[in-house]
Write a protein that holds these residues in place. Structure first.
Motif, PDB file in Angstrom:
ATOM      1  N   LEU A   1       0.857  -1.189   0.000  1.00  0.00           N
ATOM      2  CA  LEU A   1       0.000   0.000   0.000  1.00  0.00           C
ATOM      3  C   LEU A   1       0.890   1.234   0.000  1.00  0.00           C
ATOM      4  N   ILE A   2       0.590   2.162  -0.890  1.00  0.00           N
ATOM      5  CA  ILE A   2       1.467   3.341  -1.017  1.00  0.00           C
ATOM      6  C   ILE A   2       0.677   4.623  -0.798  1.00  0.00           C
ATOM      7  N   GLU A   3       1.183   5.435   0.118  1.00  0.00           N
ATOM      8  CA  GLU A   3       0.610   6.761   0.378  1.00  0.00           C
ATOM      9  C   GLU A   3       1.603   7.788  -0.167  1.00  0.00           C
ATOM     10  N   ILE A   4       1.128   8.711  -0.961  1.00  0.00           N
ATOM     11  CA  ILE A   4       2.027   9.702  -1.566  1.00  0.00           C
ATOM     12  C   ILE A   4       1.597  11.102  -1.148  1.00  0.00           C
ATOM     13  N   ASN A   5       2.506  11.831  -0.556  1.00  0.00           N
ATOM     14  CA  ASN A   5       2.265  13.254  -0.316  1.00  0.00           C
ATOM     15  C   ASN A   5       3.586  13.985  -0.420  1.00  0.00           C
ATOM     16  N   PRO A   6       3.928  14.402  -1.648  1.00  0.00           N
ATOM     17  CA  PRO A   6       5.241  15.035  -1.826  1.00  0.00           C
ATOM     18  C   PRO A   6       5.320  16.440  -1.257  1.00  0.00           C
ATOM     19  N   PHE A   7       4.192  16.932  -0.704  1.00  0.00           N
ATOM     20  CA  PHE A   7       4.159  18.339  -0.299  1.00  0.00           C
ATOM     21  C   PHE A   7       4.174  18.528   1.217  1.00  0.00           C
ATOM     22  N   ALA A   8       4.336  17.438   1.954  1.00  0.00           N
ATOM     23  CA  ALA A   8       4.375  17.535   3.421  1.00  0.00           C
ATOM     24  C   ALA A   8       5.224  16.389   3.962  1.00  0.00           C
ATOM     25  N   PRO A   9       5.759  16.563   5.159  1.00  0.00           N
ATOM     26  CA  PRO A   9       6.530  15.457   5.749  1.00  0.00           C
ATOM     27  C   PRO A   9       5.652  14.210   5.888  1.00  0.00           C
ATOM     28  N   ALA A  10       6.272  13.053   5.764  1.00  0.00           N
ATOM     29  CA  ALA A  10       5.525  11.793   5.850  1.00  0.00           C
ATOM     30  C   ALA A  10       4.893  11.655   7.230  1.00  0.00           C
ATOM     31  N   SER A  11       3.633  11.226   7.266  1.00  0.00           N
ATOM     32  CA  SER A  11       2.961  10.962   8.543  1.00  0.00           C
ATOM     33  C   SER A  11       2.202   9.647   8.412  1.00  0.00           C
ATOM     34  N   PRO A  12       1.817   9.030   9.531  1.00  0.00           N
ATOM     35  CA  PRO A  12       1.175   7.718   9.418  1.00  0.00           C
ATOM     36  C   PRO A  12      -0.117   7.799   8.606  1.00  0.00           C
TER      37      PRO A  12
END
Lengths: 427, 511
Positions: free
Chosen positions: A5-16
């Motif tokens: 499972l992949i969560e992508i958010n290149p615009f903010a620090p990674a969070s759970p």
């Protein structure tokens, strides 16, 4: 069988990624081996690294969360995954996928499934179909594209209304606590309201489902044991049932859990007593949705709240020394430039710091929101009608009352008043 | 394996073969770069560099087309001579515009996806000392209007431009060139250094313990001689990883790079050296405060390691650069290190400046008292120690302060007053040997030899190796007339420490 499972958010620090956490936990409970990959702006990963990860984990199914702003990344990663092994099946889910038109498949060559229903049960059905060697049989809650490229819509699939039937991603150890700065909690899902700009009520059919307080407490205690103190409640309306929120706060107080809480709720769901209790229980910040301070505009958004009510809620929070964040938007239907300035003035007058989530943003028209379907009725004029089918109108519009230039001018005005350059945390 | 965050390239002469070798290596390296990546290309000037940049950009575009999850920022650093800046239109049309044209597909893609383009061209202009303000502003305007967001690289000769608000408003970022050289290698080093400063600041804000970590993964490639370096320290020491002319595979190169990453290096020391580079540079306030905060941090590390000379150096520099709100803590730390090096006047001067912030801290008065004590100004020392006591210090601190107070009174021949403080110390910490030693001295001076012997005996009971206390016991027995015991005590003292002259002399007299 392995599922990535992949969560992508290149615009903010990674969070759970709480939603993927639920899916991972649920699939694990059904015997699948699940890995979550979170790609945030602070994640260090290269093409070679991704290739290595997929080659070594060998997922049979990859699920990607899709948002308007991450579609390019979703497409790019899907292409890379298929280049490792063309037999890997790829599903997209999340806000952008639920109401994405099926015609989008034509521009998503590497995607096999678009999830429309509740993530846990939908992905389980896909995973089982793949495991059985019949990846396109007996599916529900999805639109899929078969091996010949034909696209099929399936029937709906209901998720559980009792959220406790989903195993907890926290208690299951799905997340890595060592780098967790705050835990995102989701004690309820859905929203019963009819705000014309929002996707959530449609996605949850205007229903709200809950976890029991016992389950929430069990999670909070576990999280505290792991050394995480900050809790971020992502429920759209955590105080939807006042008695439930009071019980939750009482339990936090009784068990003497030393926590720091961020939460969001409607301004008409708080009282002086509740706010006092919130403060004692560790609520440091509360976010309310105002959207517009103009009575004429606000009354037409389907939100059924008044600016006066929001001002009152702000005062209640401030009197308890709870930091207030206010969600506002500009470029709303029926809104003139002067109206949007009135919203800015309201925020300033009520002494809410313009930073973080209080930085206003242009309304985004996403798939599933009533306005996306009936945009002409709201006098929305899209600026680009040649966008890919998987992209909604988003921010590329002007209205009958506000030109594109005026919307930009308003954005600049908010930025000029911002204390932190205008970057909003929650979009 | 960490992905490469940055690659810094010093472009060479217009050697086609060398350029192709560089492009082949870069193209292969793109598989190892972070999904959001920065490429810095430094050239001697636009006429020489632009064809090379255009060639590299072709490969960058090709990589991005095949990898939609990747985002690349290309920083193109080049001097613009004063004369050339006057011909902005020519410059723009001849050089920048063609470069920009090649990115249009990514601008369109960004527009369609309502996102910032995945390929950004970010020219970094290196103006010379003769730069004319109006020409520079015109150039910045032209670039910005073409969405080529410009930055400036300013050295000591051109840093005055940071005082111009209009120029700053039109500039995306300012890089500072420590030193006065505008050679390509110096520019690369300074860009790298500035990244280390920012990275160190971020670590300081989140968790300073990570400051010992290596700096963000990066490579320096010199197209002039083909050498590839794993970090700025290796570049400065000319310790190359490989040479691109040797047809080394990218897998081998990266394997060497990761080996280097695992090797034992003094990354903390490198960070400190880098930060120190900017300490004498006339930085504008925000940048100066960033460097000042880091210097303070390195000062505290030196102080904790006992290297007070180095700590004083860091704190003194930090004072010049830090925000006024930070002064008190820097002065306090500076005072501590001056105390440790025996510079009590400087220490007191520093402490005095910190006093408005530390006026309610017992340890502050203890340290100032200590300076006066060491200077021999016992009256002032007592006044400071008394203040410390009134602020309710922790028990172990209180004991220490009371012992010093007792010693001050002894030095002022106020033995009864000394006893008052020392008896209090005995109540709070009966296990501390020093309390009994000093009490022994006070009672001896008051000619109460039995009490002195009682306390000194307790001292040697706690610390049986304390030669000086045995010597003091000897003197008390001598005064009491118990010569045998006096001799025994002096002999014991000399057995433990043969260098106690007073014991030896007293023993000889008695024998």
């Amino acid at each position: 069988m392995n599922v990535l499972l992949i969560e992508i958010n290149p615009f903010a620090p990674a969070s759970p990624p709480i939603s993927l956490g639920y899916i991972a936990s649920f699939l694990k409970s059904k015997g699948f081996t699940v890995k979550i990959l979170t790609l945030g702006e602070d994640t260090s990963i290269s093409r070679a690294g991704l290739y290595r990860l997929i080659s070594s984990f060998k997922p049979a199914l990859v699920g990607l969360s899709a948002y308007q702003r991450t579609m390019l990344y979703v497409i790019g990663l899907s292409n890379l995954i298929k280049s490792v092994d063309n037999n890997i099946k790829i599903a997209i889910g999340g806000p952008q996928a639920t109401f994405m038109p099926s015609t989008a498949f034509a521009e998503l060559p590497d995607i096999d499934y678009i999830c429309r229903s509740s993530g846990e049960v939908t992905l389980l059905r896909i995973a089982r179909a793949i495991e059985n060697g019949t990846p396109f049989s007996d599916l529900l809650g999805v639109t899929y594209k078969d091996t010949h490229g034909a696209v099929y819509d399936t029937g709906e699939l209901e998720g559980f209304t009792d959220l406790d039937r989903y195993p907890s991603p926290y208690l299951d150890g799905v997340f890595d606590y060592s780098s967790m700065r705050e835990a995102i909690m989701l004690t309820s899902r859905g929203c019963p309201h009819h705000c014309i700009y929002c996707y959530t009520p449609s996605a949850f059919k205007h229903r709200v489902s809950f976890h029991s307080i016992d389950r929430v407490m069990e999670e909070i205690k576990w999280i505290r044991e792991k050394g995480v103190r900050r809790l971020w409640f992502a429920d759209p309306n955590i105080s939807f049932k006042p008695s439930r929120s009071i019980e939750l706060l009482d339990r936090i107080l009784t068990e003497d859990l030393d926590v720091e809480i961020w939460l969001q709720t409607r301004a008409d769901l708080v009282s002086a007593a509740l706010m006092k209790k919130m403060k004692r229980a560790g609520v440091t910040t509360i976010a309310f949705g105002l959207e517009s301070a103009s009575k004429r505009v606000l009354s037409r958004l389907g939100k059924h709240i008044s600016a006066e009510k929001v001002a009152e809620a702000i005062r209640l929070a401030q009197s308890q020394d709870i930091e207030v964040e206010l969600f506002t938007m500009f470029g709303l239907p029926y809104e003139k430039f002067e109206d949007s300035v009135e919203t800015l003035e309201f925020v300033k007058k009520n002494k809410v710091k313009i930073m973080g989530n209080t930085n206003s943003q242009q309304m985004q028209i996403y798939f599933g929101a009533p306005m996306a379907r009936d945009y002409k009725e709201y006098n929305i004029r899209p600026l680009n009608n040649n966008r890919p089918a998987y992209i909604s109108i988003g921010s590329q519009y002007e209205t009958e009352h506000m030109s594109h230039q005026e919307i930009h001018k308003m954005q600049d005005l908010w930025r000029a008043n911002s204390l932190d350059g205008g970057k909003r945390v929650v979009s | 394996m960490p992905a490469l965050q940055k690659i810094y390239v010093i472009l060479g002469k217009q050697d086609k073969e060398q350029l192709e070798r560089l492009c082949r290596m870069l193209s292969s390296l793109f598989s190892y770069v972070n999904w959001t990546f920065n490429l810095y290309l430094v050239t001697e000037g636009l006429p020489q560099g632009m064809p090379q940049v255009e060639r590299i950009q072709k490969d960058v575009s090709s990589f991005l087309r095949g990898n939609l999850f990747a985002r690349l920022y290309v920083h193109f650093i080049h001097p613009v001579p004063h004369a050339a800046m006057k011909e902005i239109d020519f410059y723009f049309q001849y050089y920048y515009q063609s470069l920009k044209r090649a990115t249009h597909e990514f601008d369109r893609e960004g527009y369609m996806h309502q996102e910032v383009p995945r390929l950004m061209l970010l020219p970094v202009i290196v103006p010379d000392n003769q730069v004319e303000r109006t020409s520079l502003i015109a150039l910045l305007d032209v670039l910005k209007s073409a969405f080529l967001l410009p930055s400036l690289y300013l050295d000591t000769g051109s840093v005055f431009l940071t005082k111009d608000e209009e120029i700053l408003a039109k500039t995306e970022k300012v890089y500072y060139g420590y030193g006065n050289s505008r050679g390509m290698a110096d520019i690369i080093c300074n860009l790298y250094r500035q990244d280390i400063v920012h990275d160190s600041s971020a670590k300081l804000e989140s968790d300073a313990a990570f400051m010992t970590d290596p700096c963000p993964s990066a490579l320096i490639i010199s197209a002039q001689d083909g050498m590839v370096y794993a970090c700025i320290d290796a570049f400065l020491k000319k310790q190359g990883l490989a040479n691109i002319n040797d047809n080394l595979s990218v897998e081998n190169l990266m394997s060497r790079y990761y080996e280097h990453g695992k090797s034992k290096r003094d990354c903390l020391g490198c960070r400190e050296r880098v930060v120190d580079c900017f300490s004498d540079f006339p930085l504008p306030n925000a940048a100066a405060h960033e460097v000042g905060a880091l210097l303070y941090h390195f000062g505290t590390l030196s102080q904790e390691a006992g290297n007070h000379v180095r700590a004083i150096n860091s704190f003194s520099k930090s004072l010049r650069l830090s925000h006024i709100e930070e002064y008190a803590s820097i002065y306090f730390r500076l005072g501590l290190s001056h105390t440790r090096t025996g510079h009590y006047d400087q220490a007191l001067e520093a402490f005095n400046r910190a006093e408005p912030t530390y006026y309610d801290q017992d340890y502050f008065y203890f340290y100032t008292g200590l300076c006066y004590f060491e200077k021999g100004d016992y009256r002032m020392a007592l006044e400071r120690f008394s203040k410390a006591v009134r602020l309710n210090p922790r028990q172990e601190d209180l004991t220490r302060i009371l012992i010093y107070m007792g010693t001050c009174h002894n030095s002022l021949d106020e033995y009864k007053e000394a006893l008052v403080q020392l008896e209090k110390a005995k109540e709070t910490a009966g296990h501390v040997k020093e309390v009994y030693s000093v009490l022994g001295f006070s009672y001896f001076q008051l000619k109460d030899y039995d009490k002195a012997i009682e306390n000194l005996s307790r001292a040697v009971e706690i610390a049986p190796g304390s030669a000086i206390d045995y010597a003091s016991l000897g003197s008390n027995y001598r005064e009491k007339g118990d010569i045998n015991m006096a001799i025994a005590m002096y002999e014991k003292a000399l057995t433990l420490d043969p260098n106690i002259t007073s014991a030896r002399e007293n023993l000889e007299k008695l024998k």
